[in-house]
Design a protein around this motif. Structure first.
Motif, PDB file in Angstrom:
ATOM      1  N   ILE A 239     -19.320  12.902 -75.296  1.00  0.00           N
ATOM      2  CA  ILE A 239     -19.944  13.586 -74.160  1.00  0.00           C
ATOM      3  C   ILE A 239     -20.538  12.542 -73.224  1.00  0.00           C
ATOM      4  CG2 ILE A 239     -21.647  15.282 -73.425  1.00  0.00           C
ATOM      5  CD1 ILE A 239     -21.465  16.542 -76.185  1.00  0.00           C
ATOM      6  N   PHE A 240     -20.098  12.572 -71.976  1.00  0.00           N
ATOM      7  CA  PHE A 240     -20.579  11.650 -70.953  1.00  0.00           C
ATOM      8  C   PHE A 240     -21.240  12.465 -69.843  1.00  0.00           C
ATOM      9  CE2 PHE A 240     -16.979   9.881 -73.098  1.00  0.00           C
ATOM     10  CZ  PHE A 240     -17.249   8.535 -73.258  1.00  0.00           C
ATOM     11  N   THR A 241     -22.405  12.022 -69.405  1.00  0.00           N
ATOM     12  CA  THR A 241     -23.107  12.671 -68.298  1.00  0.00           C
ATOM     13  C   THR A 241     -23.359  11.640 -67.210  1.00  0.00           C
ATOM     14  OG1 THR A 241     -24.197  14.193 -69.845  1.00  0.00           O
ATOM     15  CG2 THR A 241     -25.104  14.041 -67.620  1.00  0.00           C
ATOM     16  N   PHE A 242     -22.840  11.912 -66.016  1.00  0.00           N
ATOM     17  CA  PHE A 242     -22.952  10.989 -64.884  1.00  0.00           C
ATOM     18  C   PHE A 242     -23.689  11.669 -63.729  1.00  0.00           C
ATOM     19  CE2 PHE A 242     -18.611   9.670 -66.614  1.00  0.00           C
ATOM     20  CZ  PHE A 242     -19.156   8.678 -67.420  1.00  0.00           C
ATOM     21  N   ASN A 243     -24.483  10.890 -63.023  1.00  0.00           N
ATOM     22  CA  ASN A 243     -25.160  11.372 -61.820  1.00  0.00           C
ATOM     23  C   ASN A 243     -24.294  11.069 -60.604  1.00  0.00           C
ATOM     24  OD1 ASN A 243     -27.481  12.133 -63.323  1.00  0.00           O
ATOM     25  ND2 ASN A 243     -28.254  10.038 -63.225  1.00  0.00           N
ATOM     26  N   ILE A 244     -23.909  12.105 -59.874  1.00  0.00           N
ATOM     27  CA  ILE A 244     -23.017  11.907 -58.733  1.00  0.00           C
ATOM     28  C   ILE A 244     -23.688  11.078 -57.647  1.00  0.00           C
ATOM     29  CG2 ILE A 244     -21.774  13.062 -56.856  1.00  0.00           C
ATOM     30  CD1 ILE A 244     -21.210  15.352 -58.691  1.00  0.00           C
ATOM     31  N   ASN A 245     -24.903  11.472 -57.272  1.00  0.00           N
ATOM     32  CA  ASN A 245     -25.595  10.755 -56.210  1.00  0.00           C
ATOM     33  C   ASN A 245     -26.477   9.638 -56.744  1.00  0.00           C
ATOM     34  OD1 ASN A 245     -26.968  12.831 -57.391  1.00  0.00           O
ATOM     35  ND2 ASN A 245     -27.775  13.703 -55.512  1.00  0.00           N
ATOM     36  N   GLY A 246     -26.075   9.075 -57.898  1.00  0.00           N
ATOM     37  CA  GLY A 246     -26.819   7.955 -58.451  1.00  0.00           C
ATOM     38  C   GLY A 246     -26.072   6.641 -58.342  1.00  0.00           C
ATOM     39  N   ILE A 247     -24.920   6.624 -57.651  1.00  0.00           N
ATOM     40  CA  ILE A 247     -24.167   5.379 -57.480  1.00  0.00           C
ATOM     41  C   ILE A 247     -24.966   4.407 -56.632  1.00  0.00           C
ATOM     42  CG2 ILE A 247     -22.017   4.399 -56.609  1.00  0.00           C
ATOM     43  CD1 ILE A 247     -21.530   6.126 -58.986  1.00  0.00           C
ATOM     44  N   LYS A 248     -25.231   4.800 -55.413  1.00  0.00           N
ATOM     45  CA  LYS A 248     -26.085   4.044 -54.504  1.00  0.00           C
ATOM     46  C   LYS A 248     -26.835   5.055 -53.657  1.00  0.00           C
ATOM     47  CE  LYS A 248     -23.458  -0.271 -54.087  1.00  0.00           C
ATOM     48  NZ  LYS A 248     -22.752  -1.165 -53.152  1.00  0.00           N
ATOM     49  N   GLU A 249     -28.135   4.837 -53.504  1.00  0.00           N
ATOM     50  CA  GLU A 249     -28.941   5.808 -52.794  1.00  0.00           C
ATOM     51  C   GLU A 249     -28.531   5.951 -51.332  1.00  0.00           C
ATOM     52  OE1 GLU A 249     -30.891   7.719 -54.331  1.00  0.00           O
ATOM     53  OE2 GLU A 249     -30.831   6.714 -56.258  1.00  0.00           O
ATOM     54  N   LYS A 250     -27.992   4.887 -50.726  1.00  0.00           N
ATOM     55  CA  LYS A 250     -27.671   4.931 -49.306  1.00  0.00           C
ATOM     56  C   LYS A 250     -26.336   5.617 -49.023  1.00  0.00           C
ATOM     57  CE  LYS A 250     -30.313   0.771 -48.151  1.00  0.00           C
ATOM     58  NZ  LYS A 250     -30.267  -0.584 -47.559  1.00  0.00           N
TER      59      LYS A 250
END
Length: 336
Positions: A239-250
């Motif tokens: 199980i993998f959980t990734f944050n979409i808008n956590g790559i780069k804040e800008k």
């Protein structure tokens, strides 16, 4: 005579106007939030579709429908939850992708998110084949998620309840706050010395929320007042959980979705890695002993609960018998 000033006609309906304005704002937020979530989900699927189709023979089919009856691969479960099922790959029975987006259609959630920002997330659950994963439980998660998983997931609570910081020993990015929950130290060493995983953790420290690998996955911990009649059948999952808008804040959300492709490749890499990975004889024996102890403790608790219920039943029958004897010995107590 002093005549009081009369209010204008509109001033008599300011409460009604406020209510109408609130309803208008609610529906505007509902439709804009709904549209944005649909756009994010569609953008994610379109950017990842070539990767998925090149690794799975069926994309969007969970086996319950005919391929011709599937209208769109990405299924909309609610206004903020989208699912995608992929199957037809060696060493795994299937892969379920869940897009858990912020509740932008809910005005209360929007206001709450302004005060406490959250992330749109992609949760990928891979069901491994029975012979293609060894016996171990391992989890790497951000601090907040680690606390939540250690309290909610039955396999983590049972086999690796201790949390240890990962930055100091394994050279993870200092800006992150990863914690390790692992049953076998050999597994921790094998996973956190992997060059590809370390590169991704250093490149996207805020995007990878958790990685949960388990051969004893049974879902959430059952409520304490719910007694289980038998030991739940575990499954082997990644199980993998990734944050979409956590790559780069800008970056915008659409740019973040496009930048998440390496994370999907990481999932596919781990599927093959777990298939090849095997524990040493000592670690394997330790894992088997842990599972035997858990099964033994479970059946002991079941027998203890049955013995307690049997004792209560005997006490109840004994009290009924004493009450009957008392009524026979004292006829005055009989109800005529």
């Amino acid at each position: 005579a002093n005549i009081p000033l009369m209010r204008t006609q509109w001033e008599n309906y300011y409460l009604e106007m406020l209510m109408v304005a609130g309803i208008v704002v609610y529906f505007l937020n509902f439709f804009t939030g709904k549209t944005k979530n649909q756009k994010i989900a569609t953008s994610w699927f379109n950017s990842h579709k070539p990767i998925l189709e090149s690794n799975f023979s069926l994309v969007g089919d969970d086996g319950s429908k005919n391929v011709d009856d599937v209208e769109t691969p990405l299924q909309k479960e609610s206004e903020h939850l989208f699912t995608l099922w992929c199957s037809g790959r060696v060493c795994c029975e299937g892969m379920l992708v869940e897009l858990k987006l912020l509740k932008r259609q809910d005005l209360v959630s929007v206001i709450s998110n302004l005060m406490k920002p959250g992330y749109d997330q992609v949760k990928i659950k891979v069901n491994m084949s029975a012979d293609d994963m060894d016996t171990f439980v391992f989890c790497l998660a951000q601090k907040k998620s680690a606390v939540k998983l250690s309290k909610e997931m039955a396999d983590i609570m049972t086999f690796c309840p201790e949390k240890r910081a990962a930055q100091e020993k394994y050279g993870l990015p200092p800006t992150s706050s990863y914690f390790i929950m692992s049953e076998i130290s050999e597994v921790t060493q094998a996973m956190l010395t992997d060059s590809k995983l370390l590169a991704m953790l250093n490149k996207y420290p805020n995007a990878i929320d958790s990685i949960h690998l388990s051969d004893q996955y049974t879902g959430f911990k059952p409520p304490e007042d719910q007694a289980l009649a038998e030991l739940p059948e575990p499954r082997k999952v990644l199980i993998f959980t990734f944050n979409i808008n956590g790559i780069k804040e800008k970056l915008s959300v659409d740019e973040s979705v496009e930048a998440m492709k390496p994370l999907m490749l990481l999932v596919l890499y781990f599927i093959d890695k777990i298939k090849r990975f095997r524990l040493s004889r000592e670690a394997k024996n330790k894992a088997d002993k842990n599972r035997s102890k858990v099964a033994e403790a479970f059946w002991k608790s079941i027998h203890a609960a049955k013995a307690e219920r049997a004792q209560e039943e005997r006490e109840r029958k004994r009290r009924e018998l004493k009450e009957r004897i008392r009524e026979i010995e004292d006829p005055d107590t009989l109800v005529l």
